[in-house]
Design a protein around this motif. Structure first.
Motif, short mmCIF file in Angstrom:
data_model
loop_
_atom_site.label_atom_id
_atom_site.label_comp_id
_atom_site.label_asym_id
_atom_site.label_seq_id
_atom_site.Cartn_x
_atom_site.Cartn_y
_atom_site.Cartn_z
N HIS A 46 14.38 35.24 81.53
CA HIS A 46 14.30 34.36 80.37
C HIS A 46 14.92 35.08 79.18
CE1 HIS A 46 11.91 31.32 82.28
NE2 HIS A 46 11.16 32.27 82.82
N ILE A 47 15.65 34.34 78.38
CA ILE A 47 16.38 34.98 77.28
C ILE A 47 15.45 35.75 76.33
CG2 ILE A 47 16.41 32.79 75.98
CD1 ILE A 47 19.36 34.38 75.29
N GLU A 48 14.21 35.26 76.20
CA GLU A 48 13.27 35.90 75.25
C GLU A 48 13.03 37.37 75.60
OE1 GLU A 48 12.61 33.07 76.78
OE2 GLU A 48 12.71 31.63 75.13
N TYR A 63 25.39 36.92 78.89
CA TYR A 63 25.73 35.68 79.61
C TYR A 63 24.49 34.80 79.57
CZ TYR A 63 30.19 37.31 81.27
OH TYR A 63 31.49 37.73 81.33
N VAL A 64 24.50 33.77 78.74
CA VAL A 64 23.34 32.90 78.55
C VAL A 64 23.69 31.53 79.14
CG1 VAL A 64 21.80 31.90 76.82
CG2 VAL A 64 22.86 34.12 76.41
N PHE A 65 22.72 30.94 79.83
CA PHE A 65 22.97 29.61 80.41
C PHE A 65 21.65 28.85 80.57
CE2 PHE A 65 21.43 30.68 84.68
CZ PHE A 65 21.51 32.06 84.65
N ARG A 66 21.80 27.52 80.74
CA ARG A 66 20.61 26.70 81.00
C ARG A 66 20.60 26.33 82.47
NH1 ARG A 66 17.44 25.25 76.98
NH2 ARG A 66 18.25 25.71 74.90
N LEU A 73 18.21 30.88 80.26
CA LEU A 73 18.18 32.13 81.02
C LEU A 73 19.39 32.97 80.66
CD1 LEU A 73 17.40 30.46 84.45
CD2 LEU A 73 15.76 31.67 83.02
N CYS A 74 19.35 34.25 81.07
CA CYS A 74 20.53 35.08 80.87
C CYS A 74 20.64 36.09 82.01
CB CYS A 74 20.45 35.81 79.54
SG CYS A 74 19.10 36.96 79.47
N LEU A 75 21.87 36.54 82.27
CA LEU A 75 22.05 37.61 83.24
C LEU A 75 21.59 38.90 82.56
CD1 LEU A 75 25.59 36.78 84.69
CD2 LEU A 75 23.34 36.12 85.58
N ARG A 76 20.89 39.75 83.29
CA ARG A 76 20.30 40.95 82.64
C ARG A 76 21.40 41.88 82.13
NH1 ARG A 76 18.97 42.90 88.53
NH2 ARG A 76 21.14 43.30 88.95
N PRO A 77 21.28 42.30 80.84
CA PRO A 77 22.26 43.26 80.31
C PRO A 77 21.82 44.71 80.55
CG PRO A 77 20.91 42.40 78.53
CD PRO A 77 20.39 41.76 79.78
N GLU A 78 20.56 44.90 80.94
CA GLU A 78 20.02 46.24 81.18
C GLU A 78 18.71 46.08 81.93
OE1 GLU A 78 17.47 47.99 78.81
OE2 GLU A 78 16.83 46.12 77.92
#
Ligand code: AMP
Length: 419
Positions: A46-48, A63-66, A73-78
């Motif tokens: 979850h983006i939060e 990378y944020v998407f619905r 949601l987003c792909l994990r950056p870390e």
């Protein structure tokens, strides 16, 4: 229709993967020696999980998407935020310390260049539970030993955000402004820094940098500068203790009180590892103590410390420093001279695969071509199977190193390698 890879992503050939896996195993061997165990986390979150601490600006670099349920949601950056979430969700009552490691791709929407990708791999450690100098020293020593185990030459720079934050607290500078300042410190943006603060002592502290041999002098200077700032002095004594432990563990380092790290969640010791010969993207690892992150995800306030290697940059460093990685080896290549003995050959291959790596010539090539192929895949022996040999329960074997050829009994093929 020709389709290109998305920008900032890469394909890896079997040869590259063989090298990457070899290095990955060498690193994880060291994590294992410190008794860290592997975990896995979701590729998307979850983006939060990321915006809660870093604010909405972080969207720009993710990378944020619905999804179909309209969840953002987003792909994990870390990995660190996910590991904290995992702990806060399911492991809060687990026996401590929790000693985790991971190896996983991360995704950041950045401008791709050499050493900077949109999909890249991180290998890292998170130690959750204890808050003491031994834990800080252990995590730093694990990172250091992992790179030493690869025979890499690198530089380890250690600082302490408690010193900077303590000083800023003692100077009455608020939390938000502190984040802004530390960001400028991290970017080495002196002009922005000068616009933000006037206190000369900050600039003097930021300049304190020196090798392990000169550490007494550096720490002495820091003590003199910070004498009137009790929070900063407290953090400095912690840093001294950590360095002392690193000395005992044979870790070589540079002290740099200007190491601030980009992420605001660090609270104590911070460190970076560099390989200068990599040029602009020379930072191959970063880490530090983050005691407040788990609390942010509704977990019981729990201290933690960790780091991440930029695995792709470790691989670049291996290449730049010309460190040899053993090539893939094949034990036997099996060639069949006549269709009538193909089934006998399959049987021999099956039996040998119980113990060895066996490549069966699937292209039905002439023997000369099979030998060329065997050479190219680094095979030790070519086994040539023909009707005459099979009639005598034998095969013909070519040693690829000596180029010798001889006939051996089928039951004795494996003695070629198990002597
Ligand atoms: P960070 O999570 O930003 O502290 O990054 C930890 C390490 O990951 C850095 O020291 C780099 O080696 C590596 N890294 C960060 N961003 C990228 C990227 N876009 N491409 C390749 N490696 C990266």
């Amino acid at each position: 229709m020709k389709i290109e890879r998305p920008r900032g992503t890469r394909d890896f050939t079997p040869e590259e993967m063989q090298k990457r896996n070899f290095i990955r195993n060498k690193i994880e061997e060291v994590y294992g020696k410190f008794n860290y165990l592997e975990i896995a986390i979701p590729t998307f979150e979850h983006i939060e999980l990321f915006s809660l601490k870093s604010g909405n600006d972080i969207r720009e670099s993710m990378y944020v998407f619905r999804d179909k349920g309209d969840r953002e949601l987003c792909l994990r950056p870390e990995a660190t935020a996910s590991v904290c979430r995992m702990f806060a969700n399911d492991m809060r009552t687990a026996q401590k310390p929790l000693k985790f490691y991971y190896y996983a791709p991360m995704f950041r929407y950045e401008r791709p260049q050499k050493g900077r990708y949109r999909e890249f791999w991180q290998s890292g450690i998170e130690l959750i539970g204890p808050k003491n100098c031994e834990s800080d020293a252990e995590v730093i020593a694990a990172a250091y030993t992992a790179l030493k185990n690869l025979n890499l030459e690198f530089e380890l720079e250690i600082g302490h955000l408690g010193v900077l934050r303590g000083l800023l607290n003692d100077l009455g500078i608020s939390g938000e402004k502190q984040d802004e300042l530390l960001n400028a410190v991290d970017k080495k943006d002196v002009t922005r820094l000068e616009n933000l603060v006037e206190h000369g002592v900050i600039f003097d502290v930021l300049e304190l940098k020196g090798t392990k041999e000169g550490s007494k002098e550096i720490l002495g200077k820091a003590e003199n500068l910070l004498n009137d700032y009790p929070d900063a002095i407290l953090a400095l004594s912690e840093l001294k203790e950590i360095l002392l432990m690193l000395d005992i563990m044979g870790v070589d380092y540079v002290i740099d009180l200007g190491v601030a790290r980009g992420l605001e969640y660090y609270t104590g010791v911070v460190f970076e590892m560099r390989v200068q010969s990599l040029g602009a993207q020379c930072q191959i690892a970063g880490g530090g103590r983050y005691d407040k992150l788990i609390g942010l995800f509704d977990g019981p306030p729990t201290p933690a410390v960790g780091f991440a290697f930029g695995f792709d940059r470790v691989m670049d460093a291996i290449e730049v420093q010309n460190i040899k990685i053993p090539e893939n080896e094949v034990d036997f290549v099996i060639a069949v001279v006549d269709h009538s003995v193909r089934k006998n050959a399959l049987k021999i291959a099956s039996k040998l695969r119980e113990k060895f790596i066996v490549d069966f010539d699937l292209m039905n090539r002439k023997i000369g071509k099979v030998i060329e192929y065997a050479n190219s895949i680094n095979a030790k022996f070519v086994i040539v199977i023909g009707p005459r040999e099979i009639a005598e329960n034998k095969v013909s074997v070519r040693d690829m190193k000596t180029k010798e050829q001889k006939t051996v009994k089928i039951s004795e093929i494996e003695n070629l390698l198990t002597k």
